[in-house]
Design an enzyme around this catalytic site. Sequence first.
Site, PDB file in Angstrom:
ATOM      1  N   GLU A 150      -5.282  -8.474   0.644  1.00 43.74           N
ATOM      2  CA  GLU A 150      -5.912  -8.149   1.932  1.00 43.74           C
ATOM      3  C   GLU A 150      -7.399  -7.912   1.722  1.00 43.74           C
ATOM      4  OE1 GLU A 150      -4.413  -4.904   4.336  1.00 43.74           O
ATOM      5  OE2 GLU A 150      -2.332  -5.517   3.934  1.00 43.74           O
ATOM      6  N   GLU A 164       0.796  -1.229   0.000  1.00 39.07           N
ATOM      7  CA  GLU A 164       0.000   0.000   0.000  1.00 39.07           C
ATOM      8  C   GLU A 164       0.832   1.285   0.000  1.00 39.07           C
ATOM      9  OE1 GLU A 164      -2.672  -0.332   3.321  1.00 39.07           O
ATOM     10  OE2 GLU A 164      -3.742  -2.006   2.454  1.00 39.07           O
TER      11      GLU A 164
HETATM   12  O1  IFM Z   1      -3.906  -3.118   9.234  1.00 42.33           O
HETATM   13  C1  IFM Z   1      -3.918  -2.595   7.945  1.00 42.33           C
HETATM   14  C2  IFM Z   1      -2.767  -3.156   7.123  1.00 42.33           C
HETATM   15  O2  IFM Z   1      -1.546  -2.937   7.730  1.00 42.33           O
HETATM   16  C3  IFM Z   1      -2.745  -2.493   5.775  1.00 42.33           C
HETATM   17  N1  IFM Z   1      -4.025  -2.565   5.137  1.00 42.33           N
HETATM   18  C4  IFM Z   1      -5.200  -2.209   5.887  1.00 42.33           C
HETATM   19  C5  IFM Z   1      -5.203  -2.919   7.223  1.00 42.33           C
HETATM   20  C6  IFM Z   1      -6.442  -2.505   8.034  1.00 42.33           C
HETATM   21  O3  IFM Z   1      -6.447  -1.123   8.239  1.00 42.33           O
END
Ligand code: IFM
Length: 470
Positions: free
Chosen positions: A376, A182
């Site tokens: 994710e 990200e």
């Molecule tokens: O916890 C985070 C992760 O580190 C990166 N993506 C989003 C998740 C939830 O906010």
Amino acid sequence: MPFENLPPSDFRDASNARLWGLPDGFLFGVSTAAYQVEGAANEDGRGPSSWDAFSHEAGRILDGSNGDVATDHYHRYPQDIALMKQLGVDAYRFSFSWSRIQPTGDGATNAAGLDFYDRLVDGLLEAGIAPSPTLFHWDTPLPLEERGGWLNRDTADRFADYAGIVAEHFADRVKRWITINEPVVLTMLGYGAGIQAPGLQLGFGAFPAAHHLLLGHGKAVTALRAAGATNIGIANNHAPTWPASNNPEDLQAAGLYDNLANWLFSDPILLGRYPEVMEPLLPEGFADDLAKISVPIDWYGVNYYNPVKVAAPSEEAGALIDGHELDSSLPFSLVDIEGYPRTDFDWPVVPEAFTALLVDFKERYGERLPPIYITENGCAINDGPDASGRVADTRRIDYTAAHLAAVGDAVAAGVDVRGYFHWSLLDNFEWAVGYSQRFGLVYVDYETQERIPKDSFHWYRDVIAALRTA
Ligand code: IFM
């Protein structure tokens, strides 16, 4: 609050998973990240990172906490591997802590740091779980951050060196690699809005960080391959952007936000160019780097949580990010999305936006889009153990079922999605809001570090088993 407008409870019956349309051989995994779970901040030669410094500054983290101990994964990884084995996941997405491996971000490597990841990787392989590491999940070694971090072009080269070191060491055993997690969040919240480390409020002055992160990604892909690594991708967060109305001002603001939050980070990788509207904000000479940034990847990772509604700038308080308001001088404002269930983090739950996003990817990138992995997806649901010790997190089950079905819908629409990593295996340190939001399939008692598999854990295990035998 029940997720009342999600599909009904037959979604909770894991044996129905085969109806979601996920392809044969679909990969199931779970994710974590070093600073969020490892702890052991001052052990075995680990150097400090930007997140150590930031979380120790008064007032930065909602509950005043930090990742010094986190979920103690550094010591408890054998138990966590056993939990993953019980789940039956194919793969574990974790991140290497750069400053555990290279404590100052350049120069000498720390053998004890590599030893920890050797133990973790070997333990995973023994359990039949594919290690799927991210090289960098926001925890920049502090000496590099002090030299400007990702605002400094040199960090991209330091990152490529580190990628090479790690690949030399692990390419024999690691068969799936993720460069960066990200970059959009680090750019916007870390350098732009100051909500996350390193806590700078540069607004649009943060753009060089975006470019150097992308350059770091491209250089790391090349360094990984040179050291024998294969199967390389990136994990990019994408938030489908909804204009607040059809007014030209709202449409313009939403278009800008969409380019900034989404396409700025995928177009250079997949098309070898930036969205035109972003170009004036990029560092001079950026175009010379595009060939390096767009070096082909083997797959593209999508992190999806929720859509975002965007309007023209407004004086009124809009939607909050981690409890913070956006700077009112920005050329857009965020608006609450109403009419959908919300997680305990107040994020709207909109699985159909996930399908639409994946279909958009196929349409935008066509032949240039490699296979997608969902790197994710998950939700903060803060249920704890009841009197009998059970964590009945039904809303996480509903959320996850609906989002897996949304992936199935995208597959039915012709998008090549190959796997799904749930965020997260464990409750953990949720950055600026500390331990206040729980994303885990496994509950963690932060006092004792006891792990309690939640109902969603058992459900995810049953889903995986049902699809394996389908
Ligand atoms: O916890 C985070 C992760 O580190 C990166 N993506 C989003 C998740 C939830 O906010």
